[in-house]
Design an enzyme around this catalytic site. Structure first.
Site, PDB file in Angstrom:
ATOM      1  N   TYR A  58      14.583   5.401  -9.352  1.00  0.00           N
ATOM      2  CA  TYR A  58      14.625   6.253  -8.710  1.00  0.00           C
ATOM      3  C   TYR A  58      13.392   7.199  -9.459  1.00  0.00           C
ATOM      4  CZ  TYR A  58      16.503   8.684  -4.872  1.00  0.00           C
ATOM      5  OH  TYR A  58      16.613   9.053  -4.359  1.00  0.00           O
ATOM      6  N   GLU A  60      11.477   9.934  -7.606  1.00  0.00           N
ATOM      7  CA  GLU A  60      11.207  10.868  -6.553  1.00  0.00           C
ATOM      8  C   GLU A  60      10.052  12.687  -7.243  1.00  0.00           C
ATOM      9  OE1 GLU A  60      14.074  12.087  -3.722  1.00  0.00           O
ATOM     10  OE2 GLU A  60      13.705  13.587  -5.644  1.00  0.00           O
ATOM     11  N   ASP A 204      -7.926   5.043  10.438  1.00  0.00           N
ATOM     12  CA  ASP A 204      -6.554   4.477  10.551  1.00  0.00           C
ATOM     13  C   ASP A 204      -7.092   2.982  10.136  1.00  0.00           C
ATOM     14  OD1 ASP A 204      -4.385   2.861  10.579  1.00  0.00           O
ATOM     15  OD2 ASP A 204      -3.091   4.270  12.719  1.00  0.00           O
ATOM     16  N   THR A 230      -2.331   0.186   5.119  1.00  0.00           N
ATOM     17  CA  THR A 230      -1.228  -0.224   4.765  1.00  0.00           C
ATOM     18  C   THR A 230      -1.903  -1.403   4.390  1.00  0.00           C
ATOM     19  OG1 THR A 230      -1.653  -2.259   7.122  1.00  0.00           O
ATOM     20  CG2 THR A 230      -0.687  -0.645   7.099  1.00  0.00           C
ATOM     21  N   LYS A 233      -1.022  -6.463   5.672  1.00  0.00           N
ATOM     22  CA  LYS A 233      -2.107  -7.485   6.433  1.00  0.00           C
ATOM     23  C   LYS A 233      -3.350  -8.352   5.583  1.00  0.00           C
ATOM     24  CE  LYS A 233      -1.758  -4.188  10.194  1.00  0.00           C
ATOM     25  NZ  LYS A 233      -0.554  -3.195   9.388  1.00  0.00           N
ATOM     26  N   ARG A 239       4.708  -5.275   1.819  1.00  0.00           N
ATOM     27  CA  ARG A 239       4.550  -4.380   3.413  1.00  0.00           C
ATOM     28  C   ARG A 239       4.284  -2.926   2.726  1.00  0.00           C
ATOM     29  NH1 ARG A 239       4.379  -6.598   8.124  1.00  0.00           N
ATOM     30  NH2 ARG A 239       5.406  -4.555   8.352  1.00  0.00           N
TER      31      ARG A 239
END
Length: 409
Positions: A58, A60, A204, A230, A233, A239
């Site tokens: 974890y 954060e 984008d 992203t 691709k 991903r």
């Protein structure tokens, strides 16, 4: 690319049902043609990072300012990903925490906009993404989107229309990018229009960013205030999403990602992104990116010879969008017939068309080692499948994928 083993004995012992699912998916990927434009095969090193002990952590916050202890290696992994991303794309700042491309776009909007602001983006019927104003998406509910389109004759972006709409609506931001536009946007033209009306420019670049990394496409980084992308691709990573921007927007972007739109970072995915950025900085990846484009152009030409209507008359990217109407078929019907023959792709909107066409890409098959000769062969497989000869075509597809397996023999 390294050889990936079958599901481990431990998984087989503890959860044979899931082991069967994973084995089945491996078999599906290796025995059918993966032509979905948004998909690719990662390297074995990327998969190893995804399955690493960082999946347990974890973390954060950001390196040096976490909300949890024990983050010394998480910090190293994230700093490595950021440093590699900024070097790869020539950006002043990178945020590698977004869980997806949509998460990256949401954070970009949160950094620059307020609910109710006007945004100019490519309309959904012309290839705009859900995050570009769909009423089913947060973008269409929170912001006032105006859509620009493409020229009816050429299928190319109509920059005069973009300029006229910008002056008429005075948007707070202009978005350039698409999920099915096979040509390079003129980022400089978008920048000029944005400056004329005092708008932010958001690129984008989810689809072309891998080509940008390999030098096979122009970069939006020098022109856009914020670039969303992203990491899968063509980029061939895990991903996920990322954001690139100048130093003047760095703090706003970071706050928009955490704590505004996301919680804990997926550290195993960030480590895998770092691996992918490292791979994308190599001469081998540059060669790969240019082969992706060459394969797409060859496949587009071969499909046109087989009777498909190719939008914009071709492609400059990994993307091909085509209308099978000259063959007496619509997009969903063609997709179903191709799927039955082991050829996997998507449908897409057709500008000014009455139905849907098909969208495909060459990233995955190029990763498998296929070249322009195989693109001509794939066009022939399309023809066989759409003649209704699914059984024979599926056998031919299996033979081709055995010759070019995604992860070695």
């Amino acid at each position: 690319m390294s050889v990936i083993t079958q599901p481990t004995d431990l998984l087989r012992q503890q959860d044979p049902q899931m082991a069967d699912v994973l084995a089945g998916e491996r078999q599906r990927q290796g025995s059918t043609l993966q032509l979905i434009a948004a998909e690719n095969f990662t390297s074995g090193a990327v998969l190893a990072a995804l399955g690493s002990a960082l999946a347990n952590k974890y973390a954060e916050g950001y390196p040096g300012a976490r909300h949890h202890g024990g983050c010394e290696y998480a910090d190293l992994a994230e700093r490595m990903a950021v440093e590699r991303a900024t070097a790869l794309f020539g950006a002043e700042h990178a945020n590698v925490q977004p869980h997806s491309g949509s998460s990256a776009v949401l954070a970009a909007y949160a950094a620059l906009l307020r609910p109710g602001d006007t945004v100019l983006a490519m309309g959904l019927p012309f290839g705009g993404h859900l995050t570009h104003g769909s009423p089913a998406n947060f973008s269409g509910r929170w912001f006032d989107f105006v859509g620009y389109g493409v020229d009816a004759a050429t299928g190319l972006i109509d920059y005069r229309q973009v300029q006229e709409l910008a002056h008429a609506h005075r948007p707070k931001a202009i978005v350039c990018g698409s999920i099915s536009y096979p040509r390079h946007p003129e980022y400089s033209a978008f920048r000029e229009i944005a400056d004329e009306v005092g708008a932010y420019l958001i690129a984008d670049a989810a689809h072309p960013i891998g080509l940008v990394a390999g030098g096979a496409a122009p970069s939006p980084v020098p022109y856009a205030d914020i670039v969303c992308a992203t990491t899968h691709k063509v980029l061939r990573g895990p991903r996920g999403g990322m954001i690139l921007c100048g130093s003047e927007f760095a703090e706003r972007v970071d706050r928009a990602v955490f704590p505004f739109t996301q919680g804990g970072a997926q550290m195993h995915t960030i480590a895998a992104k770092a691996v992918a950025f490292g791979e994308a900085a190599t001469p081998a990846f540059a060669t790969y990116a240019h082969r992706v484009v060459a394969n797409a152009r060859t496949l587009a030409e071969a499909l046109e010879e087989r009777g498909f209507a190719i939008t914009t008359g071709g492609t400059d990217t990994h993307l091909i969008t085509a209308d099978p109407a000259p063959l007496g078929l619509d997009g969903p019907t063609a997709r179903g017939m191709l799927a039955a023959a082991g050829i996997v792709l998507d449908t897409c909107a057709l500008p000014y068309g009455d139905g849907r066409g098909i969208r495909l890409g060459t990233a995955a098959v190029t990763t498998q080692g296929m070249g322009e000769a195989q693109m001509a062969e794939i066009a022939g497989l399309f023809a066989g499948a759409l003649r209704g000869d699914a059984a024979k075509t599926r056998t031919d597809v299996a033979e081709l994928t055995r010759e070019f397996p995604p992860y070695g023999a």
